[in-house]
Write a protein that holds these residues in place. Structure first.
Motif, short mmCIF file in Angstrom:
data_model
loop_
_atom_site.label_atom_id
_atom_site.label_comp_id
_atom_site.label_asym_id
_atom_site.label_seq_id
_atom_site.Cartn_x
_atom_site.Cartn_y
_atom_site.Cartn_z
N GLY A 38 -10.46 0.30 -4.05
CA GLY A 38 -9.03 0.20 -3.80
C GLY A 38 -8.39 -0.84 -4.68
O GLY A 38 -9.00 -1.86 -5.01
N LEU B 135 -6.81 -1.27 2.97
CA LEU B 135 -7.53 -0.34 2.11
C LEU B 135 -8.98 -0.18 2.57
O LEU B 135 -9.53 0.93 2.56
N VAL C 67 -12.64 -3.75 -3.28
CA VAL C 67 -11.22 -3.92 -3.58
C VAL C 67 -11.10 -4.67 -4.90
O VAL C 67 -11.71 -5.73 -5.09
N GLU D 93 -4.10 4.73 -3.53
CA GLU D 93 -4.04 5.25 -2.16
C GLU D 93 -5.45 5.66 -1.77
O GLU D 93 -5.99 6.66 -2.26
N VAL D 94 -6.05 4.91 -0.86
CA VAL D 94 -7.49 5.06 -0.62
C VAL D 94 -7.86 6.27 0.21
O VAL D 94 -8.79 7.01 -0.12
N ALA E 125 -12.08 2.13 1.67
CA ALA E 125 -12.46 1.52 0.40
C ALA E 125 -13.80 0.80 0.55
O ALA E 125 -14.03 0.09 1.53
#
Length: 285
Positions: free
Chosen positions: A21, A49, A57, A267-268, A54
């Motif tokens: 993410g 996220l 990150v 956009e996860v 995710a």
């Protein structure tokens, strides 16, 4: 069928394509500039996220969109370090998106588990030394120059062959300088010194990267080639970046099927769902 990947020092094995993410701590990123400048909001967004699926990150404090101007090292550190520290303190696997050795080094000290350098160690002569000394996973992306000039550098006879060969040479260079092979992730650099046609050709031949024997990161999310594909048929106006997420998730599914180690997305949830569907389908064969 179990997924087999080259080993990658220090990161979990997911048994499927991972999802990275994006948290851009910048005022001028092409699709979400200014949304997460406040460190507390950025940390909250990163945690959201992760909740959406995710696996790690990626925190960046400098825009690399075409034409973007560089920020100072001090400003990049001011933006990035509180967010890296905040997310790592919550147990998030954090990657730092930077071309500066000092930012990479301090971010790792603050808890980052990976360095994602879009220049692959070419922009800062000290970056490879930092990657070698920290021992964290290091992304070698295909890169031909800074954002202000990269569009002029999109000149290829055979884009797939040339991009893979250029990344292979840089992979060999960073390993010769002390980075362990098991640290390295490779990235085709979609949108960086590439035309829209180049991006599609690279996506169509993700299999060409397998010969390098390293995990492959695919970062297509919301990029211009998707906006062009989805342009308004009457006006020719490009689809806005935030309306490219369904197409981005489609690329995530295709990248997973082609053996990518991870996809990097804004956009996860759609991509997290997509890679899990691909993994379930593969397991059922």
């Amino acid at each position: 069928m179990e997924r087999t990947e080259p080993s990658l020092a220090g990161l979990p094995e997911w048994g499927r394509c991972g999802v990275m993410g994006i948290v851009n701590v910048t005022p001028d990123s092409f699709s979400d500039g200014g949304l997460w400048l406040d460190p507390d909001r950025a940390v909250t967004h990163g945690l959201e996220l992760v909740a959406q699926g995710a696996d790690l990150v990626d925190v960046g404090g400098e825009s690399t969109r075409p034409g973007a101007k560089r920020v100072t090292e001090e400003e990049e550190l001011r933006r990035v370090l509180p967010v890296v520290r905040g997310l790592a303190g919550q147990g998030v696997v954090v990657s730092v998106d930077t071309m500066r050795a000092a930012v990479a080094e301090q971010a790792v000290d603050a808890g980052a588990a990976m360095v994602n350098d879009v220049s692959g160690g070419l922009a800062d002569p000290n970056m490879v030394k930092v990657a070698a000394e920290t021992g964290v996973p290091f992304v070698v992306m295909h890169w031909r120059g800074q954002s202000a000039s990269m569009d002029r550098l999109a000149q290829y006879q055979d884009v797939v062959t040339e991009v893979v060969a250029e990344v292979e040479r840089q992979l060999e260079a960073v390993v010769a300088a002390g980075v362990r092979p098991e640290q390295v992730v490779v990235d085709p650099g979609l949108g960086f010194a590439k035309t829209r046609e180049d991006d599609w050709k690279l996506l169509a031949r993700l299999d060409a990267w397998h010969r390098l024997g390293r995990p492959l990161l695919v970062a297509a999310s919301r990029k211009r080639f998707l906006g062009t594909l989805l342009a308004d048929p009457l006006t020719g106006e490009l689809r806005p970046p935030k309306e490219r997420d369904a197409a981005s998730a489609a690329v995530s599914a295709l990248a997973a099927a082609a053996g990518a180690w991870s996809v990097r997305v804004h956009e996860v949830r759609p991509s997290a769902d997509a890679v899990r569907v691909e993994a379930a389908l593969r397991a059922a064969r």
